[in-house]
Write an enzyme that holds these catalytic residues in place. Structure first.
Site, PDB file in Angstrom:
ATOM      1  N   HIS A 173       0.632  -1.030   0.140  1.00 29.05           N
ATOM      2  CA  HIS A 173      -0.042  -0.204   0.084  1.00 29.05           C
ATOM      3  C   HIS A 173       1.231   1.489   0.055  1.00 29.05           C
ATOM      4  CE1 HIS A 173      -2.906  -2.943   1.496  1.00 29.05           C
ATOM      5  NE2 HIS A 173      -2.146  -3.542   2.222  1.00 29.05           N
ATOM      6  N   SER A 200      15.721  21.727 -15.769  1.00 29.33           N
ATOM      7  CA  SER A 200      14.553  22.293 -16.297  1.00 29.33           C
ATOM      8  C   SER A 200      14.658  24.157 -16.421  1.00 29.33           C
ATOM      9  CB  SER A 200      14.346  22.876 -15.306  1.00 29.33           C
ATOM     10  OG  SER A 200      12.788  23.825 -14.932  1.00 29.33           O
ATOM     11  N   LYS A 242      16.723  21.698 -10.360  1.00 26.94           N
ATOM     12  CA  LYS A 242      15.718  20.454 -10.978  1.00 26.94           C
ATOM     13  C   LYS A 242      17.195  19.857 -11.575  1.00 26.94           C
ATOM     14  CE  LYS A 242      11.338  20.306 -11.149  1.00 26.94           C
ATOM     15  NZ  LYS A 242      10.626  19.129 -10.516  1.00 26.94           N
ATOM     16  N   GLU A 292      10.428   8.254 -17.034  1.00 30.09           N
ATOM     17  CA  GLU A 292       8.837   8.968 -16.659  1.00 30.09           C
ATOM     18  C   GLU A 292       8.798   8.228 -18.221  1.00 30.09           C
ATOM     19  OE1 GLU A 292       8.281  12.696 -14.817  1.00 30.09           O
ATOM     20  OE2 GLU A 292      10.952  13.092 -15.779  1.00 30.09           O
TER      21      GLU A 292
END
Ligand code: ARG
Length: 464
Positions: A159, A280, A286, A293
């Site tokens: 979970h 970024s 970043k 992804e």
């Protein structure tokens, strides 16, 4: 506009509408099958020679002519014509232009229907072999990591809540198991890909005494297909491949999801190599996990292709229908997406840096050894359900004072259950917890090392 002469033009009196010509053509994408088309044609010509339909001179002319065309295509010097519709007619027309009469005999006993089915099967067989090589490479990276990190403690989750301590190596070997099934699934699919349709012709077979077994052997197929109607219309093998590809992408997407979570500041479990991340343009701090992804995102188009093919086939009457021309783009894109995703993953994994302290700390804070305490109480004679209750109270105590279970005093613990003794602290350590899970398939470092060794043996032992 000047129309090219169509190989099927005999029965037509009007020229094809220019838009329809472009609309029905497949050359833009099926030229990718050229090598396989030529391979199939060479085998067919050799067989026609063997059964006396082509003499030696004709056969040699065809084989040489096709080899010249193959070279032209690979040099980028071949001119493809939309008017000639597809790869099969483009090559055959060029052959006839190059070598004359003999070229016109090549198509004896053959149809584009069994020809295209053969081409796709040859193509897919090669692609499956390449994909399996990439899977094996990724597996090697995972097994290497598992061996190196067999003792590295991390929290295991259910979970997405901290559940029990495990080792990073064990986690890597879980991924390896998924890939091992993928490898086998593709091997199984390959058997049904590796069947030879030629001799089925358009749908009903052919009156020429073709030697199908010989063609099958020349092309390295397992056997000729058993029913001509089925052979020209069947695309199950492509659907099956796309299903296997979808499962692989689902696996890669799950791995990606974990890597993405793990690189976040909140988890901080791993560092991804700079070479596989981007920054970024606005936020200077970043470092984004673009590769995982993108792979997670690409799973969508591969599932889509599976559904495209299933839908393509669902209402087709036997035998061949032009619908089938739509099989190629989904199949090609599935292959390309899969190869690229596996390649990116296999390149990235050897450079993943686990942050051992952060993983250990996360397991410690998450009361990951609570089940161990319950098992300890069971060992001292308490029923498991009662033990569960006692440990629940101990966790409450820990949360109240932000202390880990191993930081609770012996007297506090004894107030919850009188059977607790000083030896309890051995089971409350993370190392004690993982070491205790010492069954085959378990997370104990010793078992992880053994499992990694077996996985490597399986990988190198010539799997089928
Ligand atoms: N381009 C066609 C395909 O991709 C080849 C077979 C065409 N056969 C036919 N009878 N029109 O399926």
């Amino acid at each position: 506009m000047k129309q090219v002469h169509k190989p099927w033009g005999g029965r037509f009196t009007e020229a094809t509408d220019a838009f329809v010509e472009a609309f029905t053509a497949s050359i833009e994408f099926d030229k990718r099958l050229a090598d396989y088309d030529i391979m199939g044609s060479i085998a067919h010509a050799k067989m026609l020679n063997r059964i006396g339909i082509l003499n030696d001179r004709e056969k040699d002319g065809i084989v040489q002519g096709l080899n010249v065309i193959r070279q032209k295509i690979s040099d980028g010097d071949f001119v493809w014509s939309i008017g000639l519709e597809d790869v099969h007619m483009n090559i055959e027309a060029q052959l006839t232009r190059d070598i004359g009469e003999a070229g016109k005999k090549l198509h004896t006993g053959r149809s584009r229907n069994d020809q295209v089915a053969t081409d796709i099967r040859l193509f897919l067989r090669d692609q499956i072999d390449e994909i399996r090589t990439w899977i094996a490479q990724l597996q090697t990276a995972l097994i290497d990591l598992a061996e190196r990190e067999a003792d590295t403690i991390m929290p295991g989750f259910t979970h997405l809540q901290v559940a029990q301590p495990i080792t990073f190596g064990h986690h890597m070997l879980a991924w390896n198991e998924m890939l091992s099934r993928d490898y086998e699934r593709l091997g199984d699919c390959r058997k049904r890909v590796n069947v030879m349709p030629l001799g089925s012709a358009a749908l009903a077979g052919t009156p020429y005494p073709l030697d199908r077994t010989y063609v099958s052997e020349l092309l390295g197929f397992e056997q000729p297909s058993l029913n001509s109607l089925d052979a020209v219309s069947d695309r199950d093998f492509a659907i099956e491949f796309c299903a296997a590809a979808s499962i692989i992408m689902m696996h890669l997407s799950r791995f990606s999801e974990e890597l993405i979570l793990w690189t976040s500041a909140q988890f901080g479990f791993i560092d991804l190599p700079d070479a596989f991340c981007t920054g970024s343009s606005i936020m200077p701090q970043k470092k984004n996990p673009d590769v995982p992804e993108l792979i997670r995102g690409k799973s969508g188009r591969v599932y889509g292709h599976l559904f495209a093919l299933l839908t393509l086939m669902k209402s087709q009457p036997l035998a061949y229908n032009k619908d089938n021309q739509e099989d190629k783009e989904p199949l090609f894109d599935t292959v390309d997406t899969l190869v690229n995703s596996l390649r990116a993953f296999a390149g990235m994994m050897p450079h993943v840096q686990p942050r051992r302290e952060a993983m250990r700390e996360s397991a410690r804070k998450g009361y990951a050894t609570a089940t161990d305490l319950a098992d300890y109480l069971v060992g001292k004679g308490l029923a498991f359900r009662d033990a569960h209750e006692v440990v629940g109270k101990a966790v409450q105590l820990g949360i109240a004072g932000s202390r880990d279970l191993s930081e609770l005093g012996l007297q506090e613990l004894q107030a919850l259950s009188g059977i607790i003794e000083a030896d309890v602290y051995q089971v409350l350590t993370l190392e004690g917890s993982v070491a205790a899970r010492d069954l085959p398939g378990g997370t104990a470092p010793r078992r992880v090392r053994e499992a990694a060794r077996l996985a490597r043996e399986k990988l190198n032992g010539g799997r089928k």
